[in-house]
Scaffold this active site. Structure first.
Site, PDB file in Angstrom:
ATOM      1  CD  GLU A  14       5.444   7.080   4.974  1.00 28.31           C
ATOM      2  OE1 GLU A  14       4.898   7.814   4.142  1.00 28.31           O
ATOM      3  OE2 GLU A  14       5.149   7.077   6.177  1.00 28.31           O
ATOM      4  NE  ARG A  38       7.443 -12.110  15.798  1.00 25.94           N
ATOM      5  CZ  ARG A  38       7.099 -13.354  16.109  1.00 25.94           C
ATOM      6  NH1 ARG A  38       7.958 -14.158  16.691  1.00 25.94           N
ATOM      7  NH2 ARG A  38       5.896 -13.801  15.847  1.00 25.94           N
ATOM      8  CG  ASP A  90      -0.009 -17.963   4.441  1.00 31.08           C
ATOM      9  OD1 ASP A  90       1.211 -18.109   4.707  1.00 31.08           O
ATOM     10  OD2 ASP A  90      -0.804 -17.379   5.199  1.00 31.08           O
ATOM     11  CB  THR A 131       5.999 -15.094   8.523  1.00 35.94           C
ATOM     12  OG1 THR A 131       5.960 -16.514   8.606  1.00 35.94           O
ATOM     13  CG2 THR A 131       4.643 -14.513   8.863  1.00 35.94           C
ATOM     14  CE  LYS A 159       4.505 -18.607  11.443  1.00 33.28           C
ATOM     15  NZ  LYS A 159       4.052 -17.437  10.690  1.00 33.28           N
ATOM     16  CE1 TYR A 197       7.852   6.290   9.054  1.00 38.55           C
ATOM     17  CE2 TYR A 197       8.676   7.888  10.640  1.00 38.55           C
ATOM     18  CZ  TYR A 197       7.722   6.955  10.262  1.00 38.55           C
ATOM     19  OH  TYR A 197       6.671   6.672  11.064  1.00 38.55           O
TER      20      TYR A 197
HETATM   21  N1  DSN Z   1       1.007 -17.468  14.893  1.00 38.35           N
HETATM   22  C1  DSN Z   1       1.488 -18.232  13.783  1.00 38.35           C
HETATM   23  C2  DSN Z   1       1.669 -19.675  14.128  1.00 38.35           C
HETATM   24  O1  DSN Z   1       2.040 -19.936  15.260  1.00 38.35           O
HETATM   25  O2  DSN Z   1       1.481 -20.536  13.294  1.00 38.35           O
HETATM   26  C3  DSN Z   1       0.621 -18.052  12.614  1.00 38.35           C
HETATM   27  O3  DSN Z   1       0.428 -16.707  12.381  1.00 38.35           O
END
Ligand code: DSN
Length: 423
Positions: free
Chosen positions: A58, A237, A202, A228, A231, A56
């Site tokens: 925090e 993730r 974003d 994120t 990707k 942990y």
């Molecule tokens: N779920 C993601 C996507 O597939 O683009 C976006 O959050």
């Protein structure tokens, strides 16, 4: 079997081990075209699977609410520093659990409930968290949404400007989940400045392309950037919020204690590994190849008569309207999956059908590029795609099965981090 192997899971929980191994095999055998997915390296997988999950932490490095941070603090500092260096930003918070919590933190930093916020509509290619009605961003704020032009399928910047000047939102989000074209960050920045709004870029889908120099960067245009990490960036993730120094403490306070408790330290470590990988010269080659593959695939699909939103792609993503082929996105996606080609059904702009049974499919090239496929493979992928759609229309399961076998044969020649044949 899965790599690294999972012998201890196999001993204590064979049912689960079998499912993990089968998922690794599935990822190995398919042409994975979901544009938000990828394959992480073994180093990222290893870092994500460490004892760091036991801790942990925090707070932030040097200011924690738990003892024992001698090694966690430098790990988080490494991730922050690598994010700052890679993207050229003043500040990086690497703690958001994923993209939706990251964007919620952005709202928390800049808005009060009931404030006006603005983003791209979900059916036009935006993200749920950019003000879509069923989400917290749509329910807790007064959300106004922009779209794309019917004739071009591209963001209508005149509409964005008119709407922003009329509605005066606190924040404007640019970016989304189904945008096949380059995002014009300077134009969004000019609109936000005129409207007195803070621009949030974003970049979840295109972070890896930006890091690799294959898409313009929002840095210098958007003072806040959310993303994120799993990707095109090819990490675990997770998510990050990057910003100018001015907004650093408001964003940090919004993530913790505003919305989250302890950061997921194993994820932070894996993000640090992925960011170091993305700083290598090979990563720029990967990013360029993702775009080259997407262009080649789009051209090949157009050659088969498929209709693409905006007529093609500038990035990693292709959005296809299947209306003229007489098949919905969902039955097409299911048939393609049986044929070894994995993608997702998706609404297209101005879709007359419902989101759970829309007119289109969304596909992209990050994962197949990581596997090593290149432009010369795209005509074959498009041909299988077309054959599988035709087979679905004729209920020809034998043809779908034949394509699945051919796909497996092709992909067997492209190694995957995370899977190896059983010894
Ligand atoms: N779920 C993601 C996507 O597939 O683009 C976006 O959050």
């Amino acid at each position: 079997m899965h790599q690294p192997p999972v012998p201890n899971v196999a001993r204590t929980d064979p049912e689960l081990a079998e499912l993990i191994n089968e998922e690794a095999r599935r990822q190995f055998e398919k042409i994975r075209l979901i544009p938000s997915e990828n394959y992480v390296s073994l180093a990222v997988l290893e870092a994500a699977g460490t004892v760091l999950t036991n801790k942990y932490s925090e707070g932030y490095p040097g200011r924690r609410y738990y003892e024992g941070q001698q090694f966690i603090d430098p790990i988080e500092r490494l991730a922050q520093e690598r994010a700052r260096d890679l993207f050229g930003v003043d500040h990086a918070n690497v703690q958001p659990y994923s993209g939706s919590p990251a964007n919620l933190a952005v709202y928390m930093a800049f808005c009060q409930p009931g404030d006006t916020v603005m983003g791209m509509g979900l059916p036009a290619g935006g993200h749920l968290t950019h003000g879509a009605p069923p989400t917290a961003s749509g329910k807790w704020f007064r959300s106004v949404q922009y779209g794309v032009r019917r004739d071009t399928g591209r963001v209508d910047l005149d509409e964005v400007r008119d709407l922003a000047l009329k509605e005066r939102p606190k924040v404007i989000f640019c970016g989304g989940t189904a945008i096949p074209r380059t995002i014009d960050f300077p134009a969004f920045a000019a609109i936000a400045a005129e409207a007195g709004a803070t621009l949030i870029a974003d970049i979840a889908h295109i972070a890896g392309l930006i890091a690799g120099g294959a898409h313009p960067s929002p840095v210098g245009h958007a003072p806040v950037i959310s993303t994120t990490t799993h990707k095109t960036l090819r990490g675990p993730r997770g998510a990050m919020i990057m910003s100018t120094a001015e907004h650093a403490s408001a964003l940090d306070r919004a993530v913790f204690p505003g919305l989250q408790g302890g950061p997921h330290n194993h994820t932070t470590a894996a993000i640090a590994v992925a960011l170091a990988e993305a700083a290598q010269p090979e990563f720029a080659g990967y990013a360029r190849q993702v775009v080259a593959n997407a262009r080649a695939l789009a051209d090949a699909l157009l050659g088969h008569g498929f209709e693409l939103v905006s007529g093609g792609t500038d990035n990693h993503l292709i959005l296809m309207d299947l209306t003229s082929r007489g098949i919905g996105g969902k039955p097409a996606a299911k048939a393609l999956d049986r044929a070894g080609i994995e993608l997702n059904y998706n609404t297209v702009p101005f879709d007359p059908r419902k989101p759970f049974d829309p007119s289109g499919v969304r596909l992209g090239t990050p994962a197949i590029t990581t596997r090593g496929l290149r432009e010369e493979h795209m005509p074959q992928v498009a041909a299988w795609f077309d054959d599988a759609i035709m087979a679905a229309l004729k209920d020809d399961e034998a043809a779908i099965e034949r394509i699945g076998g051919e796909v497996r044969e092709l992909m067997a020649g492209f190694p995957m981090a995370g899977w190896a044949p059983a010894a």
